[in-house]
Design a protein around this motif. Structure first.
Motif, PDB file in Angstrom:
ATOM      1  N   LYS A  85      45.999  29.195  58.227  1.00 46.03           N
ATOM      2  CA  LYS A  85      44.685  29.370  58.809  1.00 46.03           C
ATOM      3  C   LYS A  85      43.640  28.782  57.859  1.00 46.03           C
ATOM      4  N   PRO A  86      42.488  28.396  58.372  1.00 37.62           N
ATOM      5  CA  PRO A  86      41.443  27.873  57.486  1.00 37.62           C
ATOM      6  C   PRO A  86      41.083  28.842  56.365  1.00 37.62           C
ATOM      7  N   GLU A  87      41.153  30.136  56.622  1.00 37.37           N
ATOM      8  CA  GLU A  87      40.829  31.112  55.585  1.00 37.37           C
ATOM      9  C   GLU A  87      41.886  31.192  54.483  1.00 37.37           C
ATOM     10  N   ASP A  88      42.984  30.478  54.644  1.00 41.09           N
ATOM     11  CA  ASP A  88      43.980  30.390  53.573  1.00 41.09           C
ATOM     12  C   ASP A  88      43.609  29.332  52.540  1.00 41.09           C
ATOM     13  N   THR A  89      42.560  28.599  52.801  1.00 37.44           N
ATOM     14  CA  THR A  89      42.099  27.592  51.846  1.00 37.44           C
ATOM     15  C   THR A  89      41.722  28.259  50.536  1.00 37.44           C
ATOM     16  N   ALA A  90      42.354  27.807  49.466  1.00 37.16           N
ATOM     17  CA  ALA A  90      42.126  28.429  48.162  1.00 37.16           C
ATOM     18  C   ALA A  90      42.877  27.650  47.096  1.00 37.16           C
ATOM     19  N   VAL A  91      42.559  27.981  45.860  1.00 38.48           N
ATOM     20  CA  VAL A  91      43.390  27.537  44.751  1.00 38.48           C
ATOM     21  C   VAL A  91      44.457  28.609  44.554  1.00 38.48           C
ATOM     22  N   TYR A  92      45.697  28.199  44.577  1.00 45.73           N
ATOM     23  CA  TYR A  92      46.819  29.129  44.451  1.00 45.73           C
ATOM     24  C   TYR A  92      47.355  29.073  43.027  1.00 45.73           C
ATOM     25  N   TYR A  93      47.531  30.261  42.446  1.00 48.40           N
ATOM     26  CA  TYR A  93      48.004  30.390  41.077  1.00 48.40           C
ATOM     27  C   TYR A  93      49.352  31.090  41.046  1.00 48.40           C
ATOM     28  N   CYS A  94      50.211  30.588  40.186  1.00 49.62           N
ATOM     29  CA  CYS A  94      51.474  31.245  39.894  1.00 49.62           C
ATOM     30  C   CYS A  94      51.290  32.082  38.628  1.00 49.62           C
ATOM     31  N   ALA A  95      51.859  33.276  38.619  1.00 48.56           N
ATOM     32  CA  ALA A  95      51.731  34.153  37.459  1.00 48.56           C
ATOM     33  C   ALA A  95      53.051  34.853  37.190  1.00 48.56           C
ATOM     34  N   ALA A  96      53.233  35.280  35.963  1.00 46.35           N
ATOM     35  CA  ALA A  96      54.468  35.972  35.584  1.00 46.35           C
ATOM     36  C   ALA A  96      54.154  37.172  34.709  1.00 46.35           C
ATOM     37  N   ALA A  97      54.959  38.212  34.877  1.00 47.11           N
ATOM     38  CA  ALA A  97      54.820  39.422  34.077  1.00 47.11           C
ATOM     39  C   ALA A  97      56.157  39.738  33.432  1.00 47.11           C
ATOM     40  N   ALA A  98      56.139  39.991  32.149  1.00 43.77           N
ATOM     41  CA  ALA A  98      57.380  40.355  31.456  1.00 43.77           C
ATOM     42  C   ALA A  98      57.909  41.681  31.973  1.00 43.77           C
ATOM     43  N   LEU A  99      57.015  42.524  32.423  1.00 42.66           N
ATOM     44  CA  LEU A  99      57.373  43.830  32.967  1.00 42.66           C
ATOM     45  C   LEU A  99      56.529  44.053  34.204  1.00 42.66           C
ATOM     46  N   PHE A 100      57.180  44.264  35.335  1.00 38.08           N
ATOM     47  CA  PHE A 100      56.426  44.465  36.569  1.00 38.08           C
ATOM     48  C   PHE A 100      55.726  45.820  36.550  1.00 38.08           C
ATOM     49  N   ARG A 101      54.385  45.769  36.710  1.00 38.41           N
ATOM     50  CA  ARG A 101      53.602  47.002  36.690  1.00 38.41           C
ATOM     51  C   ARG A 101      52.661  47.084  37.872  1.00 38.41           C
ATOM     52  N   GLY A 102      52.849  46.203  38.851  1.00 35.29           N
ATOM     53  CA  GLY A 102      51.989  46.261  40.019  1.00 35.29           C
ATOM     54  C   GLY A 102      51.388  44.920  40.339  1.00 35.29           C
ATOM     55  N   ILE A 103      50.484  44.918  41.319  1.00 41.78           N
ATOM     56  CA  ILE A 103      49.952  43.658  41.829  1.00 41.78           C
ATOM     57  C   ILE A 103      48.573  43.324  41.285  1.00 41.78           C
ATOM     58  N   ASN A 104      48.036  44.137  40.429  1.00 42.59           N
ATOM     59  CA  ASN A 104      46.749  43.815  39.811  1.00 42.59           C
ATOM     60  C   ASN A 104      46.927  42.631  38.885  1.00 42.59           C
ATOM     61  N   GLU A 105      46.036  41.678  38.958  1.00 36.87           N
ATOM     62  CA  GLU A 105      46.203  40.457  38.155  1.00 36.87           C
ATOM     63  C   GLU A 105      46.188  40.753  36.665  1.00 36.87           C
TER      64      GLU A 105
END
Length: 121
Positions: A85-105
């Protein structure tokens, strides 16, 4: 350490797949995620995949349209984006966490350079 690619210009409704290669280590409760930042908006969570059990979580805004997956042998995570959708227009970032603690950046230790995805109507 993280290299994302696959962005570009697509028509609404078309599909696109982003890739992110992790040249570091994956271990334990490691997780890789996608975030995005639209023009004039804050960065938001899109999807996350936990390496230990291959479980995933998607934001409500993309659920049913986007799918995060991995190729463990290549240390690569993908974001398959369908029904764009047009609202999906964005800069997409890949991120990694050594320990998963949730979805907060703030829980993510490593970030790749963003890749721009533009969806035209």
């Amino acid at each position: 350490q993280l290299q994302a690619c696959g962005g570009g210009l697509v028509q609404a409704g078309d599909s696109l797949r982003l890739s992110c290669v992790n040249s570091g280590h994956t271990f334990g409760r490691f997780a890789m995620a996608w975030f995005r930042q639209a023009p004039g908006k804050e960065r938001e969570f899109v999807a996350v995949l936990r390496w230990s059990d291959n479980s995933s979580q998607h934001a409500d805004s993309v659920k049913g349209r986007f799918t995060i997956s991995r190729d463990s042998g290549k240390n690569t995570v993908y974001l398959q984006m369908n029904s764009r959708k047009p609202e999906d227009t964005a800069v997409y970032y890949c991120a990694a966490a050594a320990l998963f603690r949730g979805i907060n950046e703030k829980n993510y230790d490593y970030w790749g350079r963003g890749t721009l995805v533009t969806v035209s109507s």
